[in-house]
Design an enzyme around this catalytic site. Sequence first.
Site, PDB file in Angstrom:
ATOM      1  CG  ASP A  88       5.547   6.893  -6.692  1.00  9.54           C
ATOM      2  OD1 ASP A  88       5.966   6.883  -5.532  1.00  9.54           O
ATOM      3  OD2 ASP A  88       4.589   7.614  -7.086  1.00  9.54           O
ATOM      4  N   GLY A 117       6.959   2.108   2.187  1.00 15.69           N
ATOM      5  CA  GLY A 117       8.421   2.003   2.068  1.00 15.69           C
ATOM      6  C   GLY A 117       8.850   1.132   0.899  1.00 15.69           C
ATOM      7  CE  LYS A 143      -3.898   0.041   0.099  1.00 16.31           C
ATOM      8  NZ  LYS A 143      -4.737   0.071  -1.130  1.00 16.31           N
ATOM      9  CB  THR A 155      10.290   3.988  -3.367  1.00 16.97           C
ATOM     10  OG1 THR A 155       8.994   4.060  -3.962  1.00 16.97           O
ATOM     11  CG2 THR A 155      11.312   4.574  -4.319  1.00 16.97           C
TER      12      THR A 155
HETATM   13  N1  LIG Z   1      12.664   1.895   7.465  1.00 15.92           N
HETATM   14  C1  LIG Z   1      12.476   3.230   7.333  1.00 15.92           C
HETATM   15  N2  LIG Z   1      12.931   4.086   8.286  1.00 15.92           N
HETATM   16  C2  LIG Z   1      12.751   5.416   8.174  1.00 15.92           C
HETATM   17  N3  LIG Z   1      12.114   6.018   7.136  1.00 15.92           N
HETATM   18  C3  LIG Z   1      11.627   5.201   6.163  1.00 15.92           C
HETATM   19  C4  LIG Z   1      11.785   3.787   6.200  1.00 15.92           C
HETATM   20  N4  LIG Z   1      11.195   3.266   5.075  1.00 15.92           N
HETATM   21  C5  LIG Z   1      10.693   4.321   4.386  1.00 15.92           C
HETATM   22  N5  LIG Z   1      10.970   5.479   5.018  1.00 15.92           N
HETATM   23  C6  LIG Z   1      10.572   6.832   4.604  1.00 15.92           C
HETATM   24  O1  LIG Z   1       9.156   6.809   4.457  1.00 15.92           O
HETATM   25  C7  LIG Z   1       8.774   7.603   3.329  1.00 15.92           C
HETATM   26  C8  LIG Z   1       7.997   6.732   2.342  1.00 15.92           C
HETATM   27  O2  LIG Z   1       8.925   5.729   1.884  1.00 15.92           O
HETATM   28  P1  LIG Z   1       8.817   5.231   0.358  1.00 15.92           P
HETATM   29  O3  LIG Z   1       8.748   6.383  -0.573  1.00 15.92           O
HETATM   30  O4  LIG Z   1       9.867   4.217   0.152  1.00 15.92           O
HETATM   31  O5  LIG Z   1       7.382   4.521   0.434  1.00 15.92           O
HETATM   32  P2  LIG Z   1       6.483   4.065  -0.789  1.00 15.92           P
HETATM   33  O6  LIG Z   1       5.683   2.907  -0.334  1.00 15.92           O
HETATM   34  O7  LIG Z   1       7.298   3.883  -2.016  1.00 15.92           O
HETATM   35  O8  LIG Z   1       5.596   5.359  -0.903  1.00 15.92           O
HETATM   36  P3  LIG Z   1       4.577   5.679  -2.085  1.00 15.92           P
HETATM   37  O9  LIG Z   1       3.510   4.633  -2.012  1.00 15.92           O
HETATM   38  O10 LIG Z   1       4.098   7.056  -1.743  1.00 15.92           O
HETATM   39  O11 LIG Z   1       5.383   5.629  -3.345  1.00 15.92           O
HETATM   40  C9  LIG Z   1      10.065   8.137   2.723  1.00 15.92           C
HETATM   41  O12 LIG Z   1      10.287   9.451   3.215  1.00 15.92           O
HETATM   42  C10 LIG Z   1      11.147   7.217   3.250  1.00 15.92           C
HETATM   43  O13 LIG Z   1      12.403   7.870   3.383  1.00 15.92           O
END
Ligand SMILES: Nc1ncnc2c1ncn2[C@@H]1O[C@H](COP(=O)(O)OP(=O)(O)OP(=O)(O)O)[C@@H](O)[C@H]1O
Length: 384
Positions: free
Chosen positions: A112, A87, A83, A89
């Site tokens: 994305d 995290g 979802k 990406t």
């Molecule tokens: N393990 C972690 N610890 C700290 N910050 C994290 C961690 N994993 C992700 N983040 C932070 O959380 C935010 C969202 O992460 P990411 O962009 O990877 O999620 P996503 O699922 O790809 O989001 P989206 O669905 O919006 O594309 C980013 O700012 C990222 O730096």
Amino acid sequence: MAMSSLFNRVSRSQLRTSSSARMSKVLLSYLDHLVYPKQPVTQLQATRLNTMRSFVTTALEEVTGFDEMSSGMQRKYYMLGGKGGVGKTSCAASLAVKFANRGHPTIVVSTDPAHSLSDSFDQDLTGGGLVQVQGMESSLYALEVNPERMREEYQSASHGEGSVKHFMDSMGLGALAAQLGELKLGELLDTPPPGFDEAFAIAKALVLQVMQFVESPEYCGHTLRLLSLPDFFDASLSKMMKLKKKFASATAALKTVLGKGEPQQDATDKLEELRERMAKVRDLFRNSETTEFVIVMIPTVMALRESSRLCASLLKEKVPVRRLVVNQLLPQFVICYLQDQNRVLDMIPKDPQLAKLALIRSHLMDAEIRGIPALTFMGDMVWR
Ligand SMILES: Nc1ncnc2c1ncn2[C@@H]1O[C@H](COP(=O)(O)OP(=O)(O)OP(=O)(O)O)[C@@H](O)[C@H]1O
């Protein structure tokens, strides 16, 4: 078999090789048998058995960890999904860096629209083409596919016949547009299945760019290791298959409608080529030798339920999924700290001296308390 000899038999290094994964599973079931045998075991034996059990389980996790993912030089595809905001990406980009640092030339692809891959790498990766990631010793390429641009392409195509040609051109099927006109292609585009633009962007990325990239001579030998397909999983694979079936019916209809005069050979060949590439992508998604889908979630009940449904739909589509990343877990020391904190907060009302005082909670702040802004912020948090 005495437990110590069992323990000596299986060294950690032995467990590392993936072929021992099966053995360690046998070992775990044997340990379960020992832990719950017919006759009672002594406390010491039970403790030792549980120690062994946690050792074997950890070793098993290691065996199914990165060493196993990066073993061999066969081309592999890892798709990370889940979802929004969990995290995906970050996990995909970090895995891509790890593969590249392990000596595997790697491509990381994101669909994305928010260009979070550029954020993750802190480098502008927009433009729709492959970009070499800076700051890496080994070769890591990134590709941001922009579904927005795909959406604009197909939106314009679905307004009137004329732009259908433009849409088909974007698919490299312009020659076919005229003939398909009789099939009212616009109607096909007017009722796209939900997730059409993600699926189409993936199809274009995988089929028209990345697959060509991987197959093109100048990049031969490059390993397509990692595709992060954020949110693609919300538009499940079956919608992509519906798209493929729609093309199939379009081809069939093309044959009947144009039965009067043979369609231009190259036009149908192009459609056929696209269908073959789509079939290649579909087979790629299902090949457990080369492809694996990794589900990413955060530790909430809602995320757990969503991930469980996602896993069920992927398995129903016979898509290989073996790993689950629970991201953004609190580190163990924070959990221990929280347990101590709660224990102390429970003790205060029971303390004969402190119970008489009014309790003010001042929470740990994630910034240094220095300067007026920070002190103002703290004042609002504490002195209410
Ligand atoms: N393990 C972690 N610890 C700290 N910050 C994290 C961690 N994993 C992700 N983040 C932070 O959380 C935010 C969202 O992460 P990411 O962009 O990877 O999620 P996503 O699922 O790809 O989001 P989206 O669905 O919006 O594309 C980013 O700012 C990222 O730096």
